[in-house]
Design a protein around this motif. Structure first.
Motif, PDB file in Angstrom:
ATOM      1  N   GLN A  93       0.888  -1.164   0.000  1.00  0.00           N
ATOM      2  CA  GLN A  93       0.000   0.000   0.000  1.00  0.00           C
ATOM      3  C   GLN A  93       0.929   1.218   0.000  1.00  0.00           C
ATOM      4  N   ILE A  94       1.238   1.686  -1.190  1.00  0.00           N
ATOM      5  CA  ILE A  94       2.234   2.741  -1.355  1.00  0.00           C
ATOM      6  C   ILE A  94       1.615   4.114  -1.101  1.00  0.00           C
ATOM      7  N   VAL A  95       2.300   4.894  -0.269  1.00  0.00           N
ATOM      8  CA  VAL A  95       1.857   6.240   0.093  1.00  0.00           C
ATOM      9  C   VAL A  95       2.870   7.245  -0.456  1.00  0.00           C
ATOM     10  N   THR A  96       2.364   8.254  -1.171  1.00  0.00           N
ATOM     11  CA  THR A  96       3.225   9.319  -1.678  1.00  0.00           C
ATOM     12  C   THR A  96       2.943  10.656  -0.996  1.00  0.00           C
ATOM     13  N   VAL A  97       1.808  10.747  -0.282  1.00  0.00           N
ATOM     14  CA  VAL A  97       1.482  11.968   0.461  1.00  0.00           C
ATOM     15  C   VAL A  97       0.925  11.570   1.823  1.00  0.00           C
ATOM     16  N   LEU A  98       1.542  12.122   2.877  1.00  0.00           N
ATOM     17  CA  LEU A  98       1.085  11.897   4.249  1.00  0.00           C
ATOM     18  C   LEU A  98       0.463  13.183   4.775  1.00  0.00           C
ATOM     19  N   PHE A  99      -0.660  13.045   5.442  1.00  0.00           N
ATOM     20  CA  PHE A  99      -1.311  14.155   6.130  1.00  0.00           C
ATOM     21  C   PHE A  99      -1.295  13.822   7.616  1.00  0.00           C
ATOM     22  N   GLY A 100      -0.329  14.353   8.367  1.00  0.00           N
ATOM     23  CA  GLY A 100      -0.289  14.121   9.805  1.00  0.00           C
ATOM     24  C   GLY A 100      -1.236  15.089  10.480  1.00  0.00           C
ATOM     25  N   ALA A 116     -10.036  13.305   3.062  1.00  0.00           N
ATOM     26  CA  ALA A 116     -10.572  12.160   2.321  1.00  0.00           C
ATOM     27  C   ALA A 116     -11.385  12.620   1.116  1.00  0.00           C
ATOM     28  N   LEU A 117     -12.172  13.659   1.283  1.00  0.00           N
ATOM     29  CA  LEU A 117     -12.977  14.172   0.173  1.00  0.00           C
ATOM     30  C   LEU A 117     -12.072  14.701  -0.944  1.00  0.00           C
ATOM     31  N   TYR A 118     -11.086  15.508  -0.579  1.00  0.00           N
ATOM     32  CA  TYR A 118     -10.165  16.067  -1.570  1.00  0.00           C
ATOM     33  C   TYR A 118      -9.383  14.962  -2.282  1.00  0.00           C
ATOM     34  N   CYS A 119      -8.938  13.985  -1.526  1.00  0.00           N
ATOM     35  CA  CYS A 119      -8.079  12.934  -2.080  1.00  0.00           C
ATOM     36  C   CYS A 119      -8.860  11.781  -2.700  1.00  0.00           C
ATOM     37  N   SER A 120     -10.183  11.843  -2.641  1.00  0.00           N
ATOM     38  CA  SER A 120     -10.972  10.798  -3.298  1.00  0.00           C
ATOM     39  C   SER A 120     -10.769  10.868  -4.818  1.00  0.00           C
ATOM     40  N   ASP A 121     -10.351  12.034  -5.312  1.00  0.00           N
ATOM     41  CA  ASP A 121      -9.955  12.183  -6.718  1.00  0.00           C
ATOM     42  C   ASP A 121      -8.440  11.989  -6.775  1.00  0.00           C
ATOM     43  N   VAL A 122      -8.014  10.861  -7.319  1.00  0.00           N
ATOM     44  CA  VAL A 122      -6.582  10.536  -7.340  1.00  0.00           C
ATOM     45  C   VAL A 122      -5.771  11.596  -8.086  1.00  0.00           C
ATOM     46  N   ASN A 123      -6.390  12.324  -8.990  1.00  0.00           N
ATOM     47  CA  ASN A 123      -5.684  13.392  -9.709  1.00  0.00           C
ATOM     48  C   ASN A 123      -5.218  14.485  -8.742  1.00  0.00           C
ATOM     49  N   ASN A 124      -6.004  14.745  -7.689  1.00  0.00           N
ATOM     50  CA  ASN A 124      -5.591  15.727  -6.689  1.00  0.00           C
ATOM     51  C   ASN A 124      -4.354  15.239  -5.937  1.00  0.00           C
ATOM     52  N   VAL A 125      -4.308  13.948  -5.644  1.00  0.00           N
ATOM     53  CA  VAL A 125      -3.158  13.374  -4.952  1.00  0.00           C
ATOM     54  C   VAL A 125      -1.915  13.485  -5.834  1.00  0.00           C
ATOM     55  N   VAL A 126      -2.076  13.216  -7.118  1.00  0.00           N
ATOM     56  CA  VAL A 126      -0.956  13.318  -8.057  1.00  0.00           C
ATOM     57  C   VAL A 126      -0.419  14.746  -8.083  1.00  0.00           C
ATOM     58  N   LEU A 127      -1.303  15.732  -8.075  1.00  0.00           N
ATOM     59  CA  LEU A 127      -0.866  17.130  -8.068  1.00  0.00           C
ATOM     60  C   LEU A 127      -0.032  17.440  -6.820  1.00  0.00           C
ATOM     61  N   LEU A 128      -0.468  16.928  -5.669  1.00  0.00           N
ATOM     62  CA  LEU A 128       0.295  17.146  -4.429  1.00  0.00           C
ATOM     63  C   LEU A 128       1.623  16.399  -4.469  1.00  0.00           C
ATOM     64  N   ALA A 129       1.587  15.158  -4.941  1.00  0.00           N
ATOM     65  CA  ALA A 129       2.800  14.333  -4.977  1.00  0.00           C
ATOM     66  C   ALA A 129       3.838  14.892  -5.947  1.00  0.00           C
ATOM     67  N   ASP A 130       3.384  15.557  -6.996  1.00  0.00           N
ATOM     68  CA  ASP A 130       4.288  16.094  -8.011  1.00  0.00           C
ATOM     69  C   ASP A 130       4.644  17.567  -7.807  1.00  0.00           C
ATOM     70  N   ALA A 131       4.070  18.201  -6.794  1.00  0.00           N
ATOM     71  CA  ALA A 131       4.318  19.630  -6.565  1.00  0.00           C
ATOM     72  C   ALA A 131       5.810  19.876  -6.366  1.00  0.00           C
ATOM     73  N   LEU A 132       6.290  20.947  -6.969  1.00  0.00           N
ATOM     74  CA  LEU A 132       7.709  21.279  -6.906  1.00  0.00           C
ATOM     75  C   LEU A 132       8.044  22.263  -5.796  1.00  0.00           C
ATOM     76  N   ASP A 133       7.022  22.920  -5.244  1.00  0.00           N
ATOM     77  CA  ASP A 133       7.271  23.839  -4.137  1.00  0.00           C
ATOM     78  C   ASP A 133       6.061  23.884  -3.203  1.00  0.00           C
ATOM     79  N   LYS A 134       6.279  24.410  -2.024  1.00  0.00           N
ATOM     80  CA  LYS A 134       5.241  24.449  -0.992  1.00  0.00           C
ATOM     81  C   LYS A 134       4.058  25.316  -1.407  1.00  0.00           C
ATOM     82  N   GLU A 135       4.343  26.397  -2.129  1.00  0.00           N
ATOM     83  CA  GLU A 135       3.279  27.291  -2.576  1.00  0.00           C
ATOM     84  C   GLU A 135       2.287  26.550  -3.475  1.00  0.00           C
ATOM     85  N   GLU A 136       2.801  25.659  -4.297  1.00  0.00           N
ATOM     86  CA  GLU A 136       1.942  24.893  -5.194  1.00  0.00           C
ATOM     87  C   GLU A 136       0.996  23.992  -4.393  1.00  0.00           C
TER      88      GLU A 136
END
Length: 144
Positions: A93-100, A116-136
């Motif tokens: 179960q691979i995790v690329t974004v952790l929300f503590g 959970a609502l935001y991340c139910s769309d895997v595309n949103n998770v990809v955007l977070l996982a691929d973000a290049l800076d904190k502002e993004e």
């Protein structure tokens, strides 16, 4: 979701899920959100019921009994581009974004629901996982 810049960590790497959970706990501790004992309760919570939520995310948080260690509600986001396994070798179960998270009262439930609502769309998770800076990351979450 109000997220201070210092509560976001990019390009992290962990060998184990426990190491990843402890890192999130340390961020919450350093921000004054929790007492140190809450970190062990985050590990215990995952042992009781995995904090892996699917779609490459995990939401480490403490047990109900550990609420007494929460000083103020807080959240941290930790990006793990190469992933960390929250499952087993046979069933990863691979995790690329952790929300503590740590929440006063029922705040943790509201935080989990929002995430959970935001991340139910895997595309949103990809955007977070691929973000290049904190502002993004902050921009992506503000659009949610």
């Amino acid at each position: 979701m109000n997220l201070p810049m210092d509560m976001i960590e990019l390009n992290q790497s962990f060998t184990t899920k426990e190491e990843a959970i402890r890192f999130c706990g340390k961020k919450l501790f350093e921000a004054g959100c929790i007492e140190a004992d809450y970190i062990d309760a985050m590990i215990e919570r995952n042992d009781l019921l995995s904090v892996y939520m699917g779609n490459f995310i995990a939401i480490p948080h403490g047990t109900d009994e550990a609420k007494r260690y929460v000083k103020k509600s807080g959240i941290c986001i930790v990006q793990v581009p190469e992933g960390v396994n929250f499952g087993t070798a046979e069933e990863p179960q691979i995790v690329t974004v952790l929300f503590g998270i740590a929440g006063v009262g029922d705040d943790h439930l509201a935080l989990i629901q929002q995430i959970a609502l935001y991340c139910s769309d895997v595309n949103n998770v990809v955007l977070l996982a691929d973000a290049l800076d904190k502002e993004e990351i902050i921009r992506q979450l503000q659009m949610a």
